[in-house]
Design an enzyme around this catalytic site. Structure first.
Site, PDB file in Angstrom:
ATOM      1  N   LYS A 303       0.892  -1.169   0.000  1.00  9.66           N
ATOM      2  CA  LYS A 303       0.000   0.000   0.000  1.00  9.66           C
ATOM      3  C   LYS A 303       0.920   1.207   0.000  1.00  9.66           C
ATOM      4  O   LYS A 303       1.619   1.445   0.988  1.00  9.66           O
ATOM      5  CB  LYS A 303      -0.875  -0.013   1.253  1.00  9.66           C
ATOM      6  CG  LYS A 303      -1.692   1.256   1.476  1.00  9.66           C
ATOM      7  CD  LYS A 303      -2.644   1.098   2.676  1.00  9.66           C
ATOM      8  CE  LYS A 303      -3.418   2.375   2.945  1.00  9.66           C
ATOM      9  NZ  LYS A 303      -4.383   2.239   4.063  1.00  9.66           N
ATOM     10  N   GLU A 307      -3.525   7.077   1.908  1.00 13.73           N
ATOM     11  CA  GLU A 307      -3.870   7.367   3.305  1.00 13.73           C
ATOM     12  C   GLU A 307      -2.637   7.575   4.173  1.00 13.73           C
ATOM     13  O   GLU A 307      -2.521   7.040   5.264  1.00 13.73           O
ATOM     14  CB  GLU A 307      -4.750   6.253   3.880  1.00 13.73           C
ATOM     15  CG  GLU A 307      -6.060   6.077   3.126  1.00 13.73           C
ATOM     16  CD  GLU A 307      -7.021   5.085   3.762  1.00 13.73           C
ATOM     17  OE1 GLU A 307      -6.544   4.086   4.313  1.00 13.73           O
ATOM     18  OE2 GLU A 307      -8.235   5.317   3.678  1.00 13.73           O
ATOM     19  N   ARG A 352     -13.630  11.363  -5.053  1.00 11.62           N
ATOM     20  CA  ARG A 352     -12.742  10.271  -4.658  1.00 11.62           C
ATOM     21  C   ARG A 352     -12.943   9.037  -5.543  1.00 11.62           C
ATOM     22  O   ARG A 352     -11.990   8.307  -5.833  1.00 11.62           O
ATOM     23  CB  ARG A 352     -13.014   9.925  -3.190  1.00 11.62           C
ATOM     24  CG  ARG A 352     -12.308   8.693  -2.724  1.00 11.62           C
ATOM     25  CD  ARG A 352     -12.464   8.517  -1.228  1.00 11.62           C
ATOM     26  NE  ARG A 352     -12.129   7.160  -0.834  1.00 11.62           N
ATOM     27  CZ  ARG A 352     -12.302   6.670   0.379  1.00 11.62           C
ATOM     28  NH1 ARG A 352     -12.818   7.438   1.335  1.00 11.62           N
ATOM     29  NH2 ARG A 352     -11.972   5.437   0.674  1.00 11.62           N
ATOM     30  N   LYS A 376      -9.787  -2.842  -5.218  1.00 11.70           N
ATOM     31  CA  LYS A 376     -10.982  -3.143  -4.419  1.00 11.70           C
ATOM     32  C   LYS A 376     -12.187  -3.295  -5.336  1.00 11.70           C
ATOM     33  O   LYS A 376     -12.224  -2.708  -6.423  1.00 11.70           O
ATOM     34  CB  LYS A 376     -11.241  -2.042  -3.398  1.00 11.70           C
ATOM     35  CG  LYS A 376     -10.232  -2.027  -2.260  1.00 11.70           C
ATOM     36  CD  LYS A 376     -10.639  -1.049  -1.154  1.00 11.70           C
ATOM     37  CE  LYS A 376      -9.575  -1.040  -0.064  1.00 11.70           C
ATOM     38  NZ  LYS A 376      -9.918  -0.158   1.075  1.00 11.70           N
ATOM     39  N   ASP A 381     -15.002   2.259  -1.087  1.00 13.80           N
ATOM     40  CA  ASP A 381     -14.382   1.478  -0.023  1.00 13.80           C
ATOM     41  C   ASP A 381     -15.306   0.446   0.607  1.00 13.80           C
ATOM     42  O   ASP A 381     -15.882   0.708   1.656  1.00 13.80           O
ATOM     43  CB  ASP A 381     -13.885   2.443   1.071  1.00 13.80           C
ATOM     44  CG  ASP A 381     -12.833   1.799   1.946  1.00 13.80           C
ATOM     45  OD1 ASP A 381     -12.498   0.635   1.697  1.00 13.80           O
ATOM     46  OD2 ASP A 381     -12.345   2.467   2.871  1.00 13.80           O
ATOM     47  N   GLU A 403      -9.746  -7.334  -4.823  1.00 14.86           N
ATOM     48  CA  GLU A 403      -9.658  -7.294  -3.361  1.00 14.86           C
ATOM     49  C   GLU A 403     -11.070  -7.162  -2.800  1.00 14.86           C
ATOM     50  O   GLU A 403     -11.739  -6.154  -2.998  1.00 14.86           O
ATOM     51  CB  GLU A 403      -8.786  -6.113  -2.895  1.00 14.86           C
ATOM     52  CG  GLU A 403      -8.683  -6.031  -1.370  1.00 14.86           C
ATOM     53  CD  GLU A 403      -7.720  -4.932  -0.870  1.00 14.86           C
ATOM     54  OE1 GLU A 403      -6.637  -4.766  -1.459  1.00 14.86           O
ATOM     55  OE2 GLU A 403      -8.077  -4.255   0.108  1.00 14.86           O
ATOM     56  N   GLU A 409     -16.099  -4.294   7.968  1.00 10.90           N
ATOM     57  CA  GLU A 409     -15.831  -2.941   8.445  1.00 10.90           C
ATOM     58  C   GLU A 409     -17.048  -2.030   8.302  1.00 10.90           C
ATOM     59  O   GLU A 409     -17.352  -1.245   9.196  1.00 10.90           O
ATOM     60  CB  GLU A 409     -14.644  -2.370   7.660  1.00 10.90           C
ATOM     61  CG  GLU A 409     -14.355  -0.920   7.963  1.00 10.90           C
ATOM     62  CD  GLU A 409     -13.191  -0.368   7.146  1.00 10.90           C
ATOM     63  OE1 GLU A 409     -12.578  -1.136   6.373  1.00 10.90           O
ATOM     64  OE2 GLU A 409     -12.897   0.821   7.296  1.00 10.90           O
TER      65      GLU A 409
HETATM   66  C1  BDP Z   1     -10.171   1.372   4.658  1.00 11.05           C
HETATM   67  C2  BDP Z   1      -9.941   1.104   6.104  1.00 11.05           C
HETATM   68  C3  BDP Z   1      -8.516   1.293   6.530  1.00 11.05           C
HETATM   69  C4  BDP Z   1      -7.603   0.552   5.578  1.00 11.05           C
HETATM   70  C5  BDP Z   1      -7.858   1.018   4.163  1.00 11.05           C
HETATM   71  C6  BDP Z   1      -7.078   0.238   3.133  1.00 11.05           C
HETATM   72  O1  BDP Z   1     -10.776   1.967   6.845  1.00 11.05           O
HETATM   73  O2  BDP Z   1      -8.390   0.820   7.844  1.00 11.05           O
HETATM   74  O3  BDP Z   1      -6.276   0.759   5.907  1.00 11.05           O
HETATM   75  O4  BDP Z   1      -9.204   0.829   3.842  1.00 11.05           O
HETATM   76  O5  BDP Z   1      -7.684  -0.621   2.514  1.00 11.05           O
HETATM   77  O6  BDP Z   1     -11.351   0.695   4.343  1.00 11.05           O
HETATM   78  O7  BDP Z   1      -5.908   0.490   2.930  1.00 11.05           O
END
Ligand code: BDP
Length: 717
Positions: A303, A307, A352, A376, A381, A403, A409
């Site tokens: 990654k 973020e 986004r 993803k 998300d 993914e 979550e």
């Molecule tokens: C988000 C989550 C975070 C993950 C991020 C990811 O909130 O905790 O680190 O995705 O996939 O859904 O990198």
């Protein structure tokens, strides 16, 4: 014995016996009570002849013996030669004797390296059953598959099965930290006891590997994508190697996440610039060091520049530079780089949903051949429902890996019964139209659409050290279902639910039919009571537990639920049409056209793509406001119906699992009402309309819902 001691003894026997049920997942191997069925099986399996002598073949033999002892009550004799009939012959292509090898040649031609054969044959005029494959792991897959036939009470009299996985890398992603907390984990702490590794091997590691092998999972990323560089130090590599040794005989490769700044943090370099020769060298040496300890190491999951994680962009480089540099480091050893496309810019709050595509699509064809881009399922998300990610099908020269998130979550943590294979299937079946009609996502990721050699699918695990692994018996089905779809992305979720229920609980039709139905409906229920009609990301922020559509004060606009629903006096929804952010243009023209027009956009995605008025007419003639309110109510009702079905299932289920699921469904039902009331009260401020008939009145105020705080919600890092 005093009565107190007696009670304690009784309780401990009772609890350990029933707790074991939960722990055994879908490998219950309960005694088959129907004597007709049981005796048919017994007469068809009289002894085992194993041609292998590796650890894997010993595991396969033990599995057969244990399972048969459990289901049929007899100990299967191990025979050293083929004597008599109805033996179960197991062995890989190379270990079989030449007669058997020859007899099975046409079947070997039909399977790939991990595929298996289960076949009734006549050998020297005697009926035998053979389980084979090109290697021992494939044979183990065959054994599990054979046992599942018995678990689900299918006939084994005349078998002729060949089956191969359609995807190469079938991998769990553990978001586990080195301190054993699990990011977005709701089933306890991490399984990996780093403190006691490498010397202490918890039986749980073996049981984990066995469960995964039983559904064909062949890789595991041990640690969080938000990576800690320490995992790459010798101290931790030794521990990872110990786990790899446990998993190896089950066909499971270990992967690690690579923190891009590791050369600085643990290598004493001044930079992590992927074009810096010292950095390249550092990773090459690191890879060599890892492969020395773990010769079959799978590779790295990364990654980067997402973020706040470090990445090549910190040095003015791009994703291709970063991924290819790491790819070069692992290539000599056959490793792969799974490079994540989960990125969204800190500087551009426009939309986004568009950013991963905008950043990655132009790199098509630029990655080295041992890089696979992990995308993803949706562009935001892991929401209860998202339209498919526009990158699928849009990078013909780049292998893309799916993914999915198995941990919930955004879907009620481990408290809500939601059967995810239904969601996975919806995504896999989606037609991208990128190469004309029929360009489904399943074909993108199994490589058949663009003839990719490297194929993969990842599931963010929902496993922790809870006794029942996943915090909720029914969420074991999501781990199971992920594995089954990773093996065959064309499977139907109803088939998966059916298999799982039979293997986990009972073959009673009166149990299977209604409970399967609630599993299948549970996915739409969660969409209804959380985010109907295309709403998304309106969960409370940070921990993502419960509703928080009012949140608007976070530093990054796209972290706020108000950014996603955009409710105002005029209506609700995110305008991603041509007149809005034009995110629709990232899809193939056929899909673009469909999504762009509110009249043709599937209603389930309406508010994802359009901002429509509160009076907008839905297909059933209702106004948007009424339709939305009724959807929330429908979700509540669906969970109440699930409770009814479960309450009637008591006689088919052991009391411990019955009661646990009952309590969890009660919590889920309570929370559906929380979602409905909080969201409708909040949106009502903008719509200014009354709740339609059929929607229950809230019993609390909006202020009350806003005041709820959950500083200790699990999984929040
Ligand atoms: C988000 C989550 C975070 C993950 C991020 C990811 O909130 O905790 O680190 O995705 O996939 O859904 O990198």
């Amino acid at each position: 014995m005093t009565s107190v001691r007696f009670v304690i003894l009784f309780l401990s026997i009772f609890f350990s016996a029933s707790a074991q049920k939960d722990y055994r997942l879908w490998l219950q191997y309960d005694r088959i009570n129907n004597s007709v069925i049981a005796s048919e099986y017994k007469s068809n399996i009289q002894g085992i002849i194993s041609f292998g002598n590796s650890q894997t073949s010993q595991i396969a033999v033990k599995e057969l013996q244990d399972a048969i002892a459990g289901m049929l009550g007899n100990k299967l004799e191990i025979r050293s030669e083929i004597k008599g009939e109805n033996n179960l012959i197991i062995g890989s292509q190379n270990s079989l004797n030449s007669d058997l090898k020859k007899a099975l040649q046409p079947d070997f031609d039909k399977i790939n390296n991990e595929g298996f054969i289960i076949k009734s044959i006549l050998f020297k005029n005697k009926k035998q059953l053979i389980i084979s494959g090109k290697n021992e792991i494939a044979v183990l897959y065959g054994v599990f598959n054979f046992l599942s036939l018995i678990q689900t009470n299918k006939s084994i009299k005349n078998l002729n099965i060949t089956d191969s996985p359609k995807i190469n890398l079938r991998v769990l992603n553990h978001w586990d930290n080195l301190d054993r907390t699990v990011e977005r984990g709701y089933a306890g702490f991490s399984l990996w006891n780093w403190q006691k590794l490498p010397d202490f091997i918890d039986q749980r590691y073996v049981d984990y590997a066995r469960a995964n092998a039983s559904i064909g999972i062949n890789g595991t990323v041990l640690n969080n994508v938000n990576a800690n560089a320490l995992i790459l130090t010798p101290q931790y590599l030794e521990k990872a190697a110990a786990l790899a040794s446990v998993f190896r005989p089950y066909g499971i490769k270990v992967y690690l996440t690579a923190r891009f700044s590791a050369p600085i943090e643990i290598g004493n370099l001044k930079t992590a610039d992927p074009k810096d020769p010292e950095v390249m060298n550092w990773w090459k040496n690191k890879a060599a060091e890892i492969y020395k300890r773990i010769p079959d190491f799978g590779g790295f999951l990364v990654k980067a520049n997402s973020e706040g994680q470090p990445g090549p962009q910190n040095y003015g480089r791009n994703h291709v530079d970063g991924a290819n540099m790491l790819a070069d480091a692992v290539a000599p050893f056959g490793g792969v780089i799974m490079w994540r496309a989960f990125v969204y810019s800190e500087h551009d709050a426009n939309d986004r949903a568009k950013q991963a595509y905008a950043e990655f699509q132009p790199y098509d064809g630029k990655f080295k051949e041992n890089v696979i881009v992990q995308v993803k399922n949706g562009a935001i998300d892991f929401q209860p429902r998202e339209p498919f990610h526009p990158l699928f099908g849009a990078m013909p020269k780049t292998p893309l890996m799916m993914e999915f998130q198995i941990t919930q979550e955004y879907l009620g943590f481990s408290t809500h019964l939601v059967f995810l294979p239904k969601l996975f299937q919806e995504v896999l079946e989606s037609d991208t139209y990128q190469k004309g009609k029929g360009s489904t996502i399943a074909k993108v990721i199994d490589g058949t659409l663009y003839q990719n050699k490297l194929t993969g699918i990842a599931g963010v695990a929902n496993i922790g050290n809870d006794l029942n692994w996943t915090g909720h018996s029914f969420l074991q089905a999501n781990w199971y279902g992920f594995g089954r779809l990773a093996w065959n992305p064309y499977l139907d979720s109803e088939t998966i639910a059916d298999e799982w229920l039979r293997c986990t609980f009972s073959n009673e039709e009166n149990f299977i039919k209604p409970v399967k139905k609630i599993m299948i409906e549970s996915r739409e229920a969660v969409v209804n009571y959380m985010t109907p009609l295309g709403l998304h990301h309106i969960m409370d922020t940070g921990h993502h537990y419960g509703p928080g559509p009012w949140v608007s004060n976070l530093s990054r606009p796209e972290w706020n639920p108000t950014y996603y629903h955009k409710a105002d006096k005029n209506g609700i929804g995110f305008d991603r049409s041509k007149s809005g952010t034009n995110a629709v243009s990232q899809y193939a023209p056929e899909i673009e056209k469909l999504f762009d027009n509110p009249a043709t956009c599937p209603e389930q995605d309406l508010l994802w793509f359009h901002h429509v008025s509160w009076d907008y007419k839905l297909k059933n003639g209702q106004t948007l406001w009424n339709g939305l309110s009724l959807k929330y109510q429908e979700g509540v009702n669906q969970v109440a119906a699930m409770q009814n079905v479960w309450n009637q299932s008591e006689k088919y289920v052991d009391s411990e699992r019955f009661n646990e699921v009952k309590m969890l469904l009660e919590i889920q039902h309570k929370e559906t009402k929380w979602w409905r009331d909080a969201c409708l009260l909040y949106f009502q401020q903008f719509s200014g309309k009354e709740l339609p008939a059929g929607v229950e009145k809230p019993t609390q105020t909006l202020e009350y819902f806003k005041s709820l705080k959950f500083p200790f919600a699990p999984g929040n890092g």
